[in-house]
Design an enzyme around this catalytic site. Structure first.
Site, mmCIF file in Angstrom:
data_model
loop_
_atom_site.group_PDB
_atom_site.id
_atom_site.type_symbol
_atom_site.label_atom_id
_atom_site.label_comp_id
_atom_site.label_asym_id
_atom_site.label_seq_id
_atom_site.Cartn_x
_atom_site.Cartn_y
_atom_site.Cartn_z
ATOM 1 N N HIS A 49 40.994 32.755 30.403
ATOM 2 C CA HIS A 49 40.060 32.434 31.481
ATOM 3 C C HIS A 49 40.403 31.089 32.119
ATOM 4 O O HIS A 49 39.872 30.746 33.178
ATOM 5 C CB HIS A 49 38.632 32.403 30.933
ATOM 6 C CG HIS A 49 37.593 32.818 31.921
ATOM 7 N ND1 HIS A 49 37.746 32.658 33.278
ATOM 8 C CD2 HIS A 49 36.373 33.373 31.754
ATOM 9 C CE1 HIS A 49 36.675 33.100 33.904
ATOM 10 N NE2 HIS A 49 35.818 33.537 33.001
ATOM 11 N N ASP A 51 47.920 52.429 38.863
ATOM 12 C CA ASP A 51 48.820 53.487 38.393
ATOM 13 C C ASP A 51 50.156 52.879 37.990
ATOM 14 O O ASP A 51 50.870 52.302 38.811
ATOM 15 C CB ASP A 51 48.999 54.514 39.518
ATOM 16 C CG ASP A 51 49.993 55.608 39.171
ATOM 17 O OD1 ASP A 51 50.375 55.732 37.992
ATOM 18 O OD2 ASP A 51 50.390 56.347 40.095
#
Length: 447
Positions: free
Chosen positions: A161, A380
């Site tokens: 983060h 994808d």
């Protein structure tokens, strides 16, 4: 369920990072970000009819090799993701590499998704494997590829983060998928944008102050998943709109669901304590589209700020909660967002943090964040789009919203203290609009 680790590998950029790019400067917002890894897990269904275990294992190894090879190429453009956080303001882009785990879980994908319990989902994250978790802070990026018995697989991508928010993590995975598919036009990041946009500052215990504001205390927490279908979302929005003042716009789906979940949690807290008490809702706000001019969508870093709103405990109607949320977001957009730039913006953030720290630490704080705007189901790698995407964020008092594969339904992950959650999961008003952990498998979901 049990996950077996097959291998652990370090993936380095296939081209060394030039010396002049060795030091990556963090912004003030990166400095304040808590030191944990945020994760996206993508589930892919096997397109093969293979039932032979040997062939399934062979195909898994081929996929793993392709992912590791394309990751190595992706890290050339996303070179800070292969570095190490050295101090509160810099990442050493030393080609330390990404931590890549191969694993296997002893179940079928359809069984896993029929009732995706949060504790089982967490097994697929590299940050929960004991050995991986010990080295997690030494790597900016960790990946776990997990095979199911049927040949389907899950890819969990965990990034520090300190360098990324949800939009940044999505941009990284987009870049990786474009390399994996050998697209002619690759997705590349805008790096070093954050530090030039909001310069770093000398901060004691950077990250701890922000974390204590948004997620105070060490509680015995539990996470639950609620799913809202399109019909129920429309009904909820209509109910809220009917009670709003004339001329006010109908609430967005995110505002309506945030208000409903927040109300349920406040009611549970009030029931336990016996009296209403102030609660602050921090709604994570993406600065990219709110700046003038807008920041690049592919800018890497923590380009978010919480828009904080105080609820005194006597606001119990959904339309009141929505009105407060909208008012505070509008004020943030109009009065605050464009002040958060340059040296003056960094100084303002530090000043506001110091002014609000004592007050907020004495109140109950909840955080809400939405990934509904991200096209997560378009990721994808060359084997089709995912059948399910989730982001396990098991921090106390957090509401996380994501769209389902169908696009018109939304699922919410909410983490609360156990005694609070025991009341929330029986809340009749909430359950009138939500299903508690239904199937996540598209062909079997009946929300």
């Amino acid at each position: 369920m049990k996950v077996n680790i097959i291998s652990r590998n370090i993936i380095k950029p296939c081209i060394p990072t030039p010396l002049h790019l060795r030091t990556y400067k963090l912004s003030i917002l990166d400095q304040l970000a808590p030191s944990f890894h945020s994760t996206l897990i993508l589930f892919y269904q096997s397109n093969s009819n293979q039932k032979d275990n040997h062939n399934i294992a062979s195909q898994f190894l081929e996929k793993s090799h392709h992912l590791q090879d394309s990751l190595s190429k992706t890290l050339v453009n996303f070179y800070p993701f292969a570095g190490q956080v050295r101090d509160s303001s810099t990442i050493d882009c030393n080609d330390h590499g990404a931590y890549f785990v191969e694993a296997q879980i002893n179940c079928q994908l359809i069984d896993f998704l029929s009732k995706p319990e949060p504790e089982n989902v967490l097994l697929l994250s590299p940050t929960t494997d004991p050995k991986s978790s010990k080295v997690a802070l030494d790597y900016v990026l960790l990946v776990q590829l997990t095979a199911f018995n049927c040949g389907s697989f899950a890819i969990a991508v965990s990034a520090s983060h300190k360098i990324n928010d949800a939009s940044s993590l999505f941009t990284f995975i987009q870049g990786w998928t474009s390399v994996a598919r050998r697209d002619a036009k690759l997705v590349v990041p805008e790096l070093n944008y954050g530090a030039s946009f909001l310069p770093p500052r000398e901060i004691q215990n950077a990250g701890m102050k922000e974390q204590s504001l948004l997620n105070p205390g060490n509680f015995h927490c539990i996470t639950k998943r609620f799913v809202f279908n399109a019909t129920k979302i429309a009904a909820l929005k209509a109910k809220i709109a009917s009670a709003m003042e004339h001329g006010q716009h109908s609430p967005s789906s995110v505002d309506a669901l945030t208000a409903l979940l927040f109300k349920s949690a406040m009611a549970a807290n009030r029931s336990i304590s016996g009296s209403p008490f102030p609660t602050v809702l921090h709604h994570a706000t993406n600065l990219r589209a709110r700046m003038n001019p807008p920041l690049p969508a592919n800018a890497i870093g923590n380009l978010i700020r919480p828009s904080s709103m105080l609820f005194k405990g006597n606001e119990t109607e959904l339309h009141e909660l929505v009105a407060n949320i909208r008012k505070q977001l509008a004020e943030f957009n109009d009065e605050m967002a464009n002040k958060l730039k340059g040296d003056e913006g960094s100084d303002l953030i530090c000043r506001l943090l110091m002014e609000s720290g004592g007050l907020l630490s004495s109140m109950t704080n909840m955080t809400s964040t939405s990934l509904c705007q991200l096209p997560l189901y378009n990721l994808d790698f060359g084997w089709g789009n995912p059948v399910w995407v989730t982001s396990p964020l098991y921090l106390p008092n957090v509401i996380l919203l994501l769209r389902t594969k169908q696009g018109d339904a939304i699922e919410a992950w909410i983490t609360l203290e156990e005694n609070v959650m025991a009341l929330v999961e029986r809340d009749e008003e909430l359950l009138a609009f939500a299903s508690l952990n239904p199937s996540a498998f598209p062909n079997h979901s009946r929300l």
